[in-house]
Motif scaffolding. Structure first.
Motif, PDB file in Angstrom:
ATOM      1  N   PHE A  21      -7.541   8.960  93.350  1.00  0.00           N
ATOM      2  CA  PHE A  21      -7.683   7.682  92.647  1.00  0.00           C
ATOM      3  C   PHE A  21      -8.960   6.959  93.069  1.00  0.00           C
ATOM      4  O   PHE A  21      -9.664   6.373  92.239  1.00  0.00           O
ATOM      5  N   LYS A  22      -9.271   6.992  94.366  1.00  0.00           N
ATOM      6  CA  LYS A  22     -10.492   6.341  94.843  1.00  0.00           C
ATOM      7  C   LYS A  22     -11.732   7.014  94.262  1.00  0.00           C
ATOM      8  O   LYS A  22     -12.699   6.347  93.878  1.00  0.00           O
ATOM      9  N   THR A  23     -11.699   8.345  94.195  1.00  0.00           N
ATOM     10  CA  THR A  23     -12.838   9.078  93.631  1.00  0.00           C
ATOM     11  C   THR A  23     -13.036   8.730  92.163  1.00  0.00           C
ATOM     12  O   THR A  23     -14.155   8.456  91.713  1.00  0.00           O
ATOM     13  N   VAL A  24     -11.942   8.735  91.410  1.00  0.00           N
ATOM     14  CA  VAL A  24     -12.027   8.425  89.983  1.00  0.00           C
ATOM     15  C   VAL A  24     -12.517   7.001  89.775  1.00  0.00           C
ATOM     16  O   VAL A  24     -13.324   6.729  88.878  1.00  0.00           O
ATOM     17  N   LEU A  59     -11.878  14.434  83.521  1.00  0.00           N
ATOM     18  CA  LEU A  59     -12.382  14.419  82.148  1.00  0.00           C
ATOM     19  C   LEU A  59     -11.393  13.739  81.207  1.00  0.00           C
ATOM     20  O   LEU A  59     -11.766  12.899  80.383  1.00  0.00           O
ATOM     21  N   SER A  60     -10.133  14.109  81.324  1.00  0.00           N
ATOM     22  CA  SER A  60      -9.128  13.556  80.423  1.00  0.00           C
ATOM     23  C   SER A  60      -8.900  12.065  80.679  1.00  0.00           C
ATOM     24  O   SER A  60      -8.879  11.257  79.748  1.00  0.00           O
ATOM     25  N   ALA A  61      -8.751  11.706  81.954  1.00  0.00           N
ATOM     26  CA  ALA A  61      -8.426  10.318  82.283  1.00  0.00           C
ATOM     27  C   ALA A  61      -9.554   9.365  81.925  1.00  0.00           C
ATOM     28  O   ALA A  61      -9.304   8.252  81.430  1.00  0.00           O
ATOM     29  N   LEU A  62     -10.803   9.791  82.155  1.00  0.00           N
ATOM     30  CA  LEU A  62     -11.927   8.878  81.947  1.00  0.00           C
ATOM     31  C   LEU A  62     -12.503   8.967  80.540  1.00  0.00           C
ATOM     32  O   LEU A  62     -12.597   7.966  79.830  1.00  0.00           O
ATOM     33  N   LEU A  63     -12.902  10.162  80.119  1.00  0.00           N
ATOM     34  CA  LEU A  63     -13.568  10.267  78.824  1.00  0.00           C
ATOM     35  C   LEU A  63     -12.621   9.957  77.669  1.00  0.00           C
ATOM     36  O   LEU A  63     -12.982   9.231  76.734  1.00  0.00           O
ATOM     37  N   VAL A  64     -11.423  10.501  77.717  1.00  0.00           N
ATOM     38  CA  VAL A  64     -10.499  10.351  76.588  1.00  0.00           C
ATOM     39  C   VAL A  64      -9.707   9.053  76.684  1.00  0.00           C
ATOM     40  O   VAL A  64      -9.697   8.233  75.760  1.00  0.00           O
TER      41      VAL A  64
END
Length: 322
Positions: A21-24, A59-64
């Motif tokens: 979570f911290k990285t994202v 990719l899914s959590a951020l881009l989409v």
């Protein structure tokens, strides 16, 4: 819902999730500043900030989910080897961010910023029939979904060597994208700190399959010098490749004949088409690629009348060649 939280019931699972979570969260800041996610992900993989198993969820959590990128999956209709024209055209699309993922069955998933030629290098050539996913988003976050879908379709046209009409909304926006990292570390990348206590013991290096960039070498030719590439040559190649993969289990050897991927080496003998002077191509996929020239030399011997040297030894014994 109860089962979905079981991961957090133990300290190890909770800490793993917390680090992710911290990285994202750090990567969110990079994207909001105008960075292309492919650049951030590849930089973090090289620095050890993230591991490969985290990439798909990022990719899914951020881009989409968070930034609302349009995404389109596509199976390639032909091999893609030259991307110079693609890069040149995309550099004019100042208001469009594109992230491309390419799924190679041996080397895994590559995350590419298609505006940067060096970002393509580890993945090329893109192979016919394999899966790509194109993510398109607006730098200034103001473009409509229709424009993002059109940008995705235009990108595929460029990928196959076609021409597209330049659109004003691709080129102009209130912000400009940040290009590939040059002298600045993304927020998500780890920052080296000087330890205040005793020097820690050196960490055991991670296998190439867990982290770090993976790539595919160019295709190397091995000319058949035997009168025919017969069953003995096939068996010698199998033993050479077995020896190489035993030494380097994180690397894969890919065989090509007449621009087609060969999944079963026995097929080269069954076809009866591989005769004297015919080249068979191979490439190596993985992270820390080594001993390719030695592998090529042994494969050349295995395709020659001297193939029998690799057939000596007991049944099931792996040759110690590397």
């Amino acid at each position: 819902m109860e089962n979905e939280l079981n991961l957090f019931a133990r300290r190890a699972g909770f800490n793993t999730a917390l680090r992710h979570f911290k990285t994202v969260n750090g990567i969110v800041g990079d994207i909001e500043e105008g960075w292309n996610l492919a650049d951030v992900v590849n930089e973090s993989l090289e620095d050890g900030g993230i591991q490969r198993f985290q990439v798909r969820s990022i990719l899914s959590a951020l881009l989409v989910e968070k930034f609302g990128y349009h995404f389109q999956s596509h199976n390639l209709k032909s091999n893609v080897e030259d991307v110079d024209a693609v890069c040149q055209t995309l550099k004019e699309w100042q208001n469009i961010h594109i992230v491309l993922t390419f799924f190679n069955p041996q080397a895994g998933m590559f995350v590419i910023n298609p505006k940067q030629k060096e970002s393509w290098g580890p993945a090329l050539p893109l192979l016919r029939h394999e899966l790509i996913v194109v993510y398109t988003g607006a730098v200034d976050l103001s473009l409509k979904k229709e424009s993002l879908a059109a940008a995705s379709a235009d990108f595929l046209t460029l990928l196959y060597g076609g021409k597209v009409r330049g659109r004003k909304e691709y080129r102009e926006g209130s912000r400009r994208p940040v290009e590939a990292p040059q002298g600045r570390t993304p927020q998500s990348a780890p920052v080296a700190q000087t330890p205040s206590g005793p020097t820690p013991a050196p960490m055991k290096p991670k296998p190439a399959s867990e982290g770090g960039p993976r790539r595919i070498t160019p295709r190397y030719a091995v000319n058949v010098t035997n009168e025919l590439f017969h069953n003995g040559n096939v068996e010698s190649w199998k033993r050479v490749i077995e020896s190489y993969r035993t030494k380097y289990p994180d690397l894969d050897v890919l065989i090509w004949y007449e621009n087609e991927r060969i999944n079963d080496i026995n097929a080269l003998f069954k076809w009866g088409k591989v005769k004297h002077g015919t080249p068979i191509m191979f490439s190596v996929a993985g992270g820390n690629i080594r001993d390719v020239s030695k592998l090529q030399r042994y494969l050349f011997e295995g395709a020659s009348p001297r193939f029998e040297v690799f057939l000596r030894g007991g049944v099931g014994r792996v040759l110690d060649l590397f």
